[in-house]
Structure formats: structure tokens, C-alpha cells
Design a protein around this motif. Structure first.
Motif, short mmCIF file in Angstrom:
data_model
loop_
_atom_site.label_atom_id
_atom_site.label_comp_id
_atom_site.label_asym_id
_atom_site.label_seq_id
_atom_site.Cartn_x
_atom_site.Cartn_y
_atom_site.Cartn_z
N ASP A 39 -7.95 -11.50 -7.91
CA ASP A 39 -7.71 -10.61 -9.05
C ASP A 39 -8.12 -9.17 -8.79
O ASP A 39 -8.51 -8.44 -9.71
CB ASP A 39 -8.44 -11.14 -10.30
CG ASP A 39 -9.94 -11.23 -10.09
OD1 ASP A 39 -10.41 -10.93 -8.97
OD2 ASP A 39 -10.65 -11.61 -11.04
N VAL A 40 -8.03 -8.74 -7.53
CA VAL A 40 -8.37 -7.35 -7.16
C VAL A 40 -7.09 -6.56 -6.92
O VAL A 40 -6.19 -7.03 -6.21
CB VAL A 40 -9.25 -7.33 -5.89
CG1 VAL A 40 -9.57 -5.90 -5.49
CG2 VAL A 40 -10.53 -8.12 -6.11
N SER A 41 -6.99 -5.38 -7.49
CA SER A 41 -5.82 -4.52 -7.27
C SER A 41 -5.99 -3.71 -5.99
O SER A 41 -7.08 -3.20 -5.71
CB SER A 41 -5.64 -3.56 -8.45
OG SER A 41 -5.40 -4.29 -9.63
N PHE A 42 -4.92 -3.60 -5.20
CA PHE A 42 -4.96 -2.80 -3.97
C PHE A 42 -3.56 -2.32 -3.64
O PHE A 42 -2.56 -2.84 -4.13
CB PHE A 42 -5.53 -3.61 -2.80
CG PHE A 42 -4.69 -4.79 -2.39
CD1 PHE A 42 -3.65 -4.65 -1.46
CD2 PHE A 42 -4.92 -6.05 -2.93
CE1 PHE A 42 -2.88 -5.73 -1.08
CE2 PHE A 42 -4.14 -7.14 -2.56
CZ PHE A 42 -3.12 -6.98 -1.64
N THR A 43 -3.49 -1.30 -2.80
CA THR A 43 -2.22 -0.79 -2.30
C THR A 43 -2.32 -0.60 -0.79
O THR A 43 -3.14 0.19 -0.31
CB THR A 43 -1.86 0.56 -2.95
OG1 THR A 43 -1.81 0.40 -4.37
CG2 THR A 43 -0.51 1.07 -2.45
N LEU A 44 -1.49 -1.34 -0.04
CA LEU A 44 -1.49 -1.26 1.41
C LEU A 44 -0.05 -1.19 1.91
O LEU A 44 0.88 -1.03 1.13
CB LEU A 44 -2.23 -2.47 2.00
CG LEU A 44 -3.74 -2.48 1.77
CD1 LEU A 44 -4.34 -3.85 2.06
CD2 LEU A 44 -4.43 -1.41 2.60
N MET A 45 0.13 -1.33 3.22
CA MET A 45 1.46 -1.22 3.82
C MET A 45 1.67 -2.35 4.81
O MET A 45 0.75 -2.72 5.54
CB MET A 45 1.57 0.13 4.55
CG MET A 45 2.90 0.37 5.25
SD MET A 45 2.85 1.88 6.26
CE MET A 45 2.38 3.11 5.02
N ASP A 46 2.89 -2.91 4.82
CA ASP A 46 3.16 -3.95 5.81
C ASP A 46 3.62 -3.31 7.12
O ASP A 46 3.80 -2.10 7.21
CB ASP A 46 4.13 -5.01 5.29
CG ASP A 46 5.57 -4.51 5.11
OD1 ASP A 46 5.94 -3.49 5.72
OD2 ASP A 46 6.32 -5.16 4.37
#
Length: 200
Positions: A39-46
Motif C-alpha cells: 500500500d505504498v505509492s511510488f513512481t519509477l521506470m521500467d
């Protein structure tokens, strides 16, 4: 035996017993899946340059591993095994995703990750990005990752080497310990992920 020596021996034996008991308790806890979903929000890239967030853990079963491309043994061996499992499962595992999250995003750029994961299988997706965002994901799954200096002035990473089995509901279903027998690993994937996905 002198009383002082006897007391020291008894104390040492007690300390060893307590340490062993704690180790057993920790190992049992680690093998026990958590009850709640991620339930943690994150923004990354594949590794193909697309944005990914916490929704990556829902909608399909997944094999999730945290490692780094400079890893000398555990990471390449695990990805080799993941590629083999995916091939072996064939049609049965068509809904199964595989994610390799970098714990060393400073060196593991999108391009580096792409070359690395695709060398094992086009079905493995590499994930990298901002170190703070990556830490959110690692902490969210209780993954250990720390930087340790090397003798040559560089560094290597100490990290959790178990692979996570994540259900389509975003919950941890179990772990595959590093070095687990191939057939035992496949049995775990089938029973903990694929059978539940079929019943859902």
C-alpha cells in the motif's frame, strides 16, 4: 571445574540457546506471508522507459526480485532460474509477470537494466529510477538493501536474496529462498500463484 568457570560456561550456553531461538523465530517470521496488500505509492521506470507505480503489483500474479546488475552471483543466478521457470510453465504461466527491482539505481540506469534483464528473458521487466522512490518499494516489502564499501574503493550491495511471490490481489503469498530446488520452486509458483489465479 571452578565455580567461576562453570558460571561463564553456563552463561555462554544460555546465550547460544537464546541466539538460536531468536534465529528460528526470525526465520519463521520471514517465511510467513504478510496479511495486507502492498500500500505504498511510488513512481519509477521500467527498462523500456515506461512509467510504473504501485499498480504494478495488482491484476496479475508476479515473481518479484530485488537486486542489482553488478551482483556477482545471487542476482544473475536468480534471473537465470526465473527465465527457466517461465519457459517451463509455458501456457500455464502466461499471466505470470516477473519484475527485477534495482536496489542500486545510481548505476542501474534504464538502458543498463534493459540490456541486463533481456539477456535472461524478454519476459523479465527491469525497474529502476529515483533512489528515494526505490527505497519506498524495498521498505514496503521489508526488503533489506544496504551499500557496503569494497576494497577497491567501489561498493557492493548487501540485500535480501529471497524472491517474492505476489498474488494478483497485491498480497505476498510466499517466498522462494535463494538456492531452492527447481522442482520445489515450480511447485510453489503453481500452488501459491497460478492455482489461485485460476480460481479467482
Amino acid at each position: 571445574m571452578k565455580p567461576g568457570t562453570l558460571a561463564i560456561t553456563a552463561l555462554s550456553a544460555s546465550a547460544l540457546f537464546v541466539a538460536a531461538l531468536i534465529a528460528v523465530m526470525i526465520s519463521l517470521y520471514i517465511e510467513e506471508p504478510r496479511t495486507g496488500p502492498f500500500d505504498v505509492s511510488f513512481t519509477l521506470m521500467d527498462d523500456r522507459g515506461s512509467r510504473v507505480d504501485q499498480s504494478i503489483f495488482k491484476g496479475h500474479p508476479a515473481l518479484v526480485y530485488f537486486g542489482y546488475t553488478h551482483c556477482p552471483e545471487a542476482c544473475p543466478m536468480t534471473l537465470y532460474e526465473v527465465a527457466d521457470w517461465l519457459d517451463t510453465l509455458g501456457e500455464q504461466g502466461k499471466t505470470l509477470k516477473a519484475y527485477f527491482f534495482s536496489i542500486d539505481p545510481e548505476r542501474d540506469t534504464q538502458e543498463v537494466m534493459h540490456d541486463y534483464v533481456t539477456a535472461f528473458s524478454p519476459r523479465i521487466t527491469g525497474i529502476t529510477g529515483n533512489p528515494d522512490e526505490m527505497k519506498k518499494v524495498a521498505d514496503g516489502w521489508l526488503i533489506h538493501a544496504s551499500k557496503l564499501p569494497s576494497e577497491n574503493g567501489d561498493y557492493h550491495m548487501s540485500h535480501t536474496v529471497s524472491l517474492l511471490l505476489i498474488g494478483a490481489d497485491g498480497r505476498l503469498k510466499g517466498l522462494i529462498p535463494y538456492g531452492l530446488d527447481r522442482e520445489a520452486a515450480l511447485a510453489k509458483i503453481r500452488s501459491l500463484l497460478l492455482s489461485q489465479a485460476k480460481d479467482a
